[in-house]
Design a protein around this motif. Sequence first.
Motif, mmCIF file in Angstrom:
data_model
loop_
_atom_site.group_PDB
_atom_site.id
_atom_site.type_symbol
_atom_site.label_atom_id
_atom_site.label_comp_id
_atom_site.label_asym_id
_atom_site.label_seq_id
_atom_site.Cartn_x
_atom_site.Cartn_y
_atom_site.Cartn_z
ATOM 1 N N MET A 68 55.081 -56.202 -31.426
ATOM 2 C CA MET A 68 56.392 -55.704 -31.822
ATOM 3 C C MET A 68 57.144 -55.296 -30.561
ATOM 4 S SD MET A 68 58.503 -54.569 -34.351
ATOM 5 C CE MET A 68 57.540 -53.991 -35.768
ATOM 6 N N LEU A 69 58.302 -55.907 -30.321
ATOM 7 C CA LEU A 69 59.122 -55.576 -29.156
ATOM 8 C C LEU A 69 60.089 -54.449 -29.504
ATOM 9 C CD1 LEU A 69 60.007 -59.178 -27.901
ATOM 10 C CD2 LEU A 69 58.069 -57.730 -27.246
ATOM 11 N N ARG A 70 60.389 -53.585 -28.525
ATOM 12 C CA ARG A 70 61.297 -52.465 -28.729
ATOM 13 C C ARG A 70 62.330 -52.415 -27.602
ATOM 14 N NH1 ARG A 70 58.720 -48.999 -32.405
ATOM 15 N NH2 ARG A 70 56.435 -49.129 -32.454
ATOM 16 N N ALA A 71 63.506 -51.898 -27.901
ATOM 17 C CA ALA A 71 64.535 -51.691 -26.872
ATOM 18 C C ALA A 71 65.495 -50.609 -27.350
ATOM 19 C CB ALA A 71 65.290 -52.978 -26.579
ATOM 20 N N GLY A 72 66.152 -49.949 -26.401
ATOM 21 C CA GLY A 72 67.111 -48.919 -26.783
ATOM 22 C C GLY A 72 67.977 -48.481 -25.625
ATOM 23 N N ILE A 73 69.119 -47.901 -25.957
ATOM 24 C CA ILE A 73 70.024 -47.325 -24.965
ATOM 25 C C ILE A 73 70.421 -45.934 -25.453
ATOM 26 C CG2 ILE A 73 70.915 -49.504 -24.086
ATOM 27 C CD1 ILE A 73 73.374 -49.106 -25.890
ATOM 28 N N ALA A 74 70.769 -45.049 -24.522
ATOM 29 C CA ALA A 74 71.161 -43.698 -24.901
ATOM 30 C C ALA A 74 72.090 -43.105 -23.858
ATOM 31 C CB ALA A 74 69.932 -42.806 -25.067
ATOM 32 N N HIS A 75 72.920 -42.193 -24.323
ATOM 33 C CA HIS A 75 73.752 -41.381 -23.424
ATOM 34 C C HIS A 75 73.477 -39.924 -23.736
ATOM 35 C CE1 HIS A 75 77.091 -40.041 -20.943
ATOM 36 N NE2 HIS A 75 77.475 -39.270 -21.951
ATOM 37 N N ASP A 76 73.210 -39.144 -22.690
ATOM 38 C CA ASP A 76 72.820 -37.748 -22.852
ATOM 39 C C ASP A 76 73.729 -36.877 -21.998
ATOM 40 O OD1 ASP A 76 71.446 -35.560 -23.697
ATOM 41 O OD2 ASP A 76 69.542 -36.086 -22.749
ATOM 42 N N GLU A 77 74.362 -35.890 -22.617
ATOM 43 C CA GLU A 77 75.227 -34.977 -21.881
ATOM 44 C C GLU A 77 74.408 -33.890 -21.195
ATOM 45 O OE1 GLU A 77 79.316 -34.921 -24.508
ATOM 46 O OE2 GLU A 77 77.699 -33.556 -25.078
#
Length: 471
Positions: A374-383
Amino acid sequence: MNKKYLTLIIAAAMATVSATAGASGYRFGSQSVSSQGTAEANGAEAADASTIFSNPAGMSRLEGKQLVGGITAVVPHSTYNDEGSRRFTGTSVGGLTSQDDYVPKAVAAPSLYYSQKINDQLTAGFGMFVPYGTNLSYDWNWAGRYALTNIKLTSITLNPSVAWKINEQHSFGFGLNAEYMKATLGQGVDTPGSIAAAQAAGTGTALIRQIVALGGNPAALARVGDAHASVEGKDWGYGFNVGYMFQPMQGTRFGITYRSSIKHKLRGGADWDFSTVTSDAVVNRVIEAASHHEDSAALVELRTPETLSLNGYHEFNDKLAGMFDVTWTRNSRMKNIDIQFLGTDNGDEVIRQQWKNTVRVALGANYKLNEKVMLRAGIAHDEAPVRSDELRHAALPDSDRNQLSFGFNWKVTPKSSFDFAYSYLDFKDARGNYTNNCRPGLLTCTGNGETTRGTWKTHLQLIGMAYNYQF
């Protein structure tokens, strides 16, 4: 001296890792390797027992007994360039104007989760993870030494939990949190500035007379150096977390999670070292007495921020799933920090922090490559919680950051699998222009009165691996 920094830090957060944290403030950025692969967007997925951290209600979806043991390596890279730091007298602090080796090359943080289905409605579990942490060690002669020379914060949370499945649509989870924190902090003491100010004010003569009367050599004052102060503290604090999960249809879930604030009374000791201020021991003792600093117990009371998370998960087909997470953190609980020096006449040191509340947004996806991968990916912005350059201190040169993550789950057998994850976090350049509002010589407060002015540049990598086993 910033003893309270220690408290602030230790209260705000710490970790078993020795590196800058990956999430905003002192929070550590990954409590689960499977979650890290999606940039922590998978709170509603309930992929394994690490859902105890992200949403305890997700345990209701787990079968049998499940164990997850993981470790996340942190590989940071940071630089600092000074832009005119000043003593309280307005003169240059001197010292090194750049730093590029004040964070560890690599460190690691563990996590452990266990869940056990009791019956069709109840599931119990236990989690152990690192909630906060940082480790900075500047040169003792850097331009910001009067603000900080070193700080190490460590913490660990024990999180027993239970989940209750009402029906196929609704489930609830609840957990207790026992949080241990420990911190050490060091800081230069501006003895040269204090001596210069005394001489300029005409009070230096009395100091020289005292040195001569005790058999010392006042000529040593021409080569006076910094003293150093260090402080340490630790505490156990207690809180709770709750979660709810709603499944309107098969393959679609929404979750909400709340993790409470935890009150800490950080108790420890403060140590002041004037033994190397000059080469004359008599002069050193006189200067130490004149500073009014003495070894003592220290206390700081504060509360860690609570968090509220909303998340969702949807399976588009039998291969692709998407997910999101929005987490609000009440960092505004961390206002000014007062460090109390118990049993002394020294006033508190006040660290002006006044953090703001922050929001973190993450998007992620899973893709089922085949029956084993199972492949996973993600993006995030954190203040970042820091409000301004004037409130950015060397102990936490934090700034907004973007995260890009990749990962995969490899099923080795029907009951066991490995998770791997890699994340890259890029921080916005963080400019600091922090002034300590107290100065040496005052008994009503404690502080060096320094202004630390410069820019920190940071990026870091997280590399995680976990083993999952179903009994």
